[in-house]
Design a protein around this motif. Structure first.
Motif, PDB file in Angstrom:
ATOM      1  N   ALA A 137       3.317   0.768  10.730  1.00  0.00           N
ATOM      2  CA  ALA A 137       4.784   0.374  10.179  1.00  0.00           C
ATOM      3  C   ALA A 137       4.448   0.227   8.737  1.00  0.00           C
ATOM      4  CB  ALA A 137       5.023  -0.919  10.699  1.00  0.00           C
ATOM      5  N   ALA A 138       3.180   0.920   8.176  1.00  0.00           N
ATOM      6  CA  ALA A 138       3.266   0.873   6.899  1.00  0.00           C
ATOM      7  C   ALA A 138       4.096   1.617   5.890  1.00  0.00           C
ATOM      8  CB  ALA A 138       1.726   1.658   6.240  1.00  0.00           C
ATOM      9  N   ARG A 139       4.448   1.025   4.696  1.00  0.00           N
ATOM     10  CA  ARG A 139       5.577   1.535   3.738  1.00  0.00           C
ATOM     11  C   ARG A 139       4.999   2.403   2.725  1.00  0.00           C
ATOM     12  NH1 ARG A 139       7.474  -0.718  -0.709  1.00  0.00           N
ATOM     13  NH2 ARG A 139       6.722  -2.773  -0.003  1.00  0.00           N
ATOM     14  N   HIS A 140       5.209   3.563   2.449  1.00  0.00           N
ATOM     15  CA  HIS A 140       4.615   4.418   1.563  1.00  0.00           C
ATOM     16  C   HIS A 140       5.355   4.612   0.242  1.00  0.00           C
ATOM     17  CE1 HIS A 140       2.074   5.667   4.430  1.00  0.00           C
ATOM     18  NE2 HIS A 140       2.654   6.171   5.162  1.00  0.00           N
TER      19      HIS A 140
ATOM     20  N   ALA B  32      12.566   7.609   5.491  1.00  0.00           N
ATOM     21  CA  ALA B  32      12.144   8.161   4.432  1.00  0.00           C
ATOM     22  C   ALA B  32      11.000   7.565   3.782  1.00  0.00           C
ATOM     23  CB  ALA B  32      13.087   7.902   3.501  1.00  0.00           C
ATOM     24  N   ALA B  33      10.620   6.569   4.199  1.00  0.00           N
ATOM     25  CA  ALA B  33       9.434   5.591   3.479  1.00  0.00           C
ATOM     26  C   ALA B  33       8.390   5.046   4.294  1.00  0.00           C
ATOM     27  CB  ALA B  33       9.875   4.402   2.841  1.00  0.00           C
ATOM     28  N   CYS B  34       8.503   5.458   5.884  1.00  0.00           N
ATOM     29  CA  CYS B  34       7.317   5.529   6.720  1.00  0.00           C
ATOM     30  C   CYS B  34       6.912   6.526   7.409  1.00  0.00           C
ATOM     31  CB  CYS B  34       7.689   4.308   7.549  1.00  0.00           C
ATOM     32  SG  CYS B  34       7.891   2.804   6.804  1.00  0.00           S
ATOM     33  N   THR B  35       5.786   6.816   7.742  1.00  0.00           N
ATOM     34  CA  THR B  35       5.102   7.862   8.440  1.00  0.00           C
ATOM     35  C   THR B  35       5.901   7.882   9.876  1.00  0.00           C
ATOM     36  OG1 THR B  35       3.057   8.261   7.397  1.00  0.00           O
ATOM     37  CG2 THR B  35       3.282   9.288   9.502  1.00  0.00           C
TER      38      THR B  35
END
Length: 358
Positions: A304-307, A282-285
Motif C-alpha cells: 500500500a506504499a505511496r510513491h 496513480a500514486a501506488c503500484t
C-alpha cells in the motif's frame, strides 16, 4: 484456496466501482460477470458478461452463483438477504455481516463504539417528539439523517442553534422512515483510510486522504492529509480493528473527523472500494481495486506504499467540459466511467494530479 487464473469473479452492481474492479480483475487474469438491472452499465462495458436483473432476483442470483468462483459487490446497499443466499452456494466477500453493519447508521455507530472507536453522539429518532428531546440533549443542533440508504448528502437535514421545539412534521418531511440525529462535530478536517484484509487475516492500509465535500458529494481528496504521524497511525489502527472485528475480506473505506487536538471520531464506513481511494490508481503500484481483487481471490495483498503526493478530483455533471484542458496537462491521470448522460450531481469520472516530490 487461491483462485486460478481464468476463474470468474461475480460483481453485484454495475457502476463505476464495479467497472474499475472488473478492469483490475482482468489485469490479474480473471473473468468477471456483473449483476446489474441497467443494461450497458459502466461495469458491463469492460466485464466479460452481464446478468440484467434486479439484485434480489432469485433466478439471477442462482445464475450468478453458478457462474462465479467468488462473489463481491461494489456498493453497500446490496440486499443482505441476497448476499446470504449467494453465500450458501459460493464464497461472498466482504461478508454479509459487513453489509448489516454499514446499512443502518445506528447499527454502524453502535458497532464502532462497541469495539472502542469513538463517533459523534447520536440518538435513534422515530417521531417528532424524540427529535425534540434529542435536539435538547445536543443544545439545539444536530444532523438528522435517514438510518438507511442515504448517500452523497441525500436524506439529511441540519439543525443549528435552534429552539428545542416546533419541529412538527420534520419526520414526515424525511419520509416517515427510521432516522438518526447525530451531534454536530467541530472538526478541523475530514479524512479517510482505505484498508484491505486478506483471507489469511493480513492487513494493508493506504495513507489517509484529506477530503473536501460540497453539497454532500466528495469533490477532492488530497494525499498526504494535513495531519500528524500519530493521527495517521490512529486512523490506520482503527481501520485494522474494524476489519478484524468483522472478519472482513476485501477493501474497506473508513471516514473520520479530525478534531483540533488531532484525535479522531469515526464518521462512517463503506464495505467496498471507496471514491476517496481513487488516487491509488496513480500514486501506488497496487491500487485499491487490485488490492480488493487480490483479497477476494485469496492472493497475497500488495504493497500500500505511496510513491507520489497527489490530488484526486471528481468530475461531476458539467465538469466534463474541462476535458480538453485536463487532457493537455502533464502528470495527470484521467478516468472516465462510460456514462452516456451527464447530469447535475452525477459522477462522470475523476482525475488525479501527481505531484512529484523534489
Amino acid at each position: 484456496m487461491n483462485l486460478a487464473p481464468g476463474s470468474t469473479i461475480g460483481i453485484i452492481g454495475g457502476g463505476q466501482l464495479g467497472r474499475m474492479l472488473a478492469m483490475a480483475a482482468a489485469r490479474l487474469g480473471y473473468r468477471t460477470v456483473v449483476l446489474e438491472p441497467e443494461a450497458d452499465c459502466p461495469a458491463a462495458q469492460v466485464a466479460n458478461r452481464q446478468i440484467v436483473a434486479a439484485y434480489d432476483d432469485q433466478a439471477a442470483l442462482a445464475e450468478l452463483a453458478s457462474a462465479s468462483a467468488v462473489v463481491t459487490y461494489e456498493f453497500e446497499n446490496v440486499p443482505v438477504a441476497a448476499a446470504q443466499t449467494l453465500a450458501a452456494r459460493v464464497p461472498v466477500y466482504p461478508p454479509a455481516r459487513a453489509l448489516e453493519v454499514a446499512q443502518d447508521r445506528v447499527t454502524e455507530k453502535s458497532f464502532l463504539n462497541g469495539i472502542g472507536i469513538p463517533t459523534a453522539e447520536f440518538c435513534p429518532i422515530d417521531n417528532d417528539d424524540q427529535l425534540t428531546v434529542a435536539l435538547k440533549k445536543f443544545n439545539g443542533s444536530g444532523v438528522l439523517k435517514t438510518r438507511r440508504l442515504g448517500y452523497d448528502g441525500k436524506g439529511q437535514r441540519v439543525f443549528r442553534n435552534m429552539e428545542t421545539g416546533g419541529f412538527a412534521g420534520a419526520c414526515e418531511a424525511m419520509g416517515n422512515v427510521p432516522l438518526i440525529l447525530e451531534s454536530l462535530v467541530a472538526f478541523e478536517r475530514e479524512i479517510s483510510v482505505i484498508a484491505a484484509r486478506g483471507r489469511d487475516g493480513s492487513i494493508a492500509a493506504y495513507d489517509p486522504a484529506e477530503n473536501v465535500h460540497r453539497e454532500g458529494i466528495l469533490r477532492i481528496s488530497t494525499v498526504p492529509a494535513g495531519i500528524g504521524k500519530q493521527t495517521t497511525a490512529a486512523a490506520k489502527e482503527a481501520a485494522a480493528k474494524i476489519l478484524s472485528a468483522l472478519d472482513y475480506v476485501g477493501v474497506i473505506g473508513v471516514e473520520f473527523f479530525v478534531l483540533a487536538d488531532g484525535s479522531l471520531l469515526a464518521n462512517e464506513l463503506a464495505p467496498r472500494v471507496h471514491n476517496s481511494g481513487h488516487w491509488t490508481e496513480a500514486a501506488c503500484t497496487v491500487s485499491q481495486f487490485e488490492q480488493h481483487i487480490r483479497a477476494v481471490a485469496g492472493l497475497p495483498l500488495g504493497s500500500a506504499a505511496r510513491h507520489f503526493d497527489c490530488v484526486m478530483e471528481n468530475l461531476i455533471g458539467d465538469d466534463m467540459l474541462k476535458l480538453p484542458a485536463l487532457l493537455a496537462e502533464s502528470d495527470l491521470m484521467l478516468h472516465l466511467y462510460g456514462k452516456a448522460e451527464s447530469r447535475p450531481g452525477r459522477k462522470m469520472g475523476h482525475f488525479t494530479r501527481v505531484l512529484r516530490r523534489s
